[in-house]
Design a protein around this motif. Structure first.
Motif, short mmCIF file in Angstrom:
data_model
loop_
_atom_site.label_atom_id
_atom_site.label_comp_id
_atom_site.label_asym_id
_atom_site.label_seq_id
_atom_site.Cartn_x
_atom_site.Cartn_y
_atom_site.Cartn_z
N ARG A 73 3.32 7.14 2.91
CA ARG A 73 2.23 7.67 2.09
C ARG A 73 1.59 6.50 1.38
N LEU A 74 0.29 6.43 1.45
CA LEU A 74 -0.45 5.29 0.90
C LEU A 74 -1.02 5.59 -0.48
N ALA A 75 -1.13 4.55 -1.28
CA ALA A 75 -1.69 4.68 -2.63
C ALA A 75 -3.19 4.88 -2.56
N VAL A 86 3.53 4.04 -1.11
CA VAL A 86 4.15 4.51 -2.35
C VAL A 86 5.40 5.35 -2.06
N ARG A 87 5.54 5.83 -0.85
CA ARG A 87 6.70 6.63 -0.43
C ARG A 87 6.75 6.58 1.09
N ARG A 114 0.81 -1.23 0.00
CA ARG A 114 0.00 0.00 0.00
C ARG A 114 0.84 1.27 0.00
N ILE A 122 10.69 1.29 -2.92
CA ILE A 122 9.84 2.38 -2.46
C ILE A 122 10.74 3.55 -2.07
#
Length: 81
Positions: free
Chosen positions: A79-81, A28-29, A26, A53
């Motif tokens: 940070r989540l998608a 992304v960063r 989940r 990531i």
């Protein structure tokens, strides 16, 4: 100028939660605190590198905690998608 909280709308705060987000695909960063030790972050950093990531390291634990509207400091935010 955007604040950090505007830059991280959906997030997982804390090393354990960020690690769960990375492992589940989940994240992304990941932002990690400049004042957190590598020992605390080792497993999270390794998981991020394994999964390619991006890792950002430019805020303190206090700044990351405030960005998530937490009453405490936090060493990592994903940070989540």
């Amino acid at each position: 100028m955007k604040t950090l909280s505007q830059a991280l709308p959906a997030h997982a705060a804390g090393v354990k939660e960020a690690l769960r987000a990375v492992r589940s695909g989940r994240a992304v960063r990941v932002s990690v605190a400049t004042d957190a030790t590598d020992e605390v972050l080792a497993e999270l950093l390794a998981a991020c590198r394994e999964r390619n990531i991006p890792i950002e390291r430019k805020h303190t634990r206090e700044e990351l905690g405030k960005s998530c509207r937490l009453p405490v400091k936090t060493a990592a935010v994903a940070r989540l998608a």
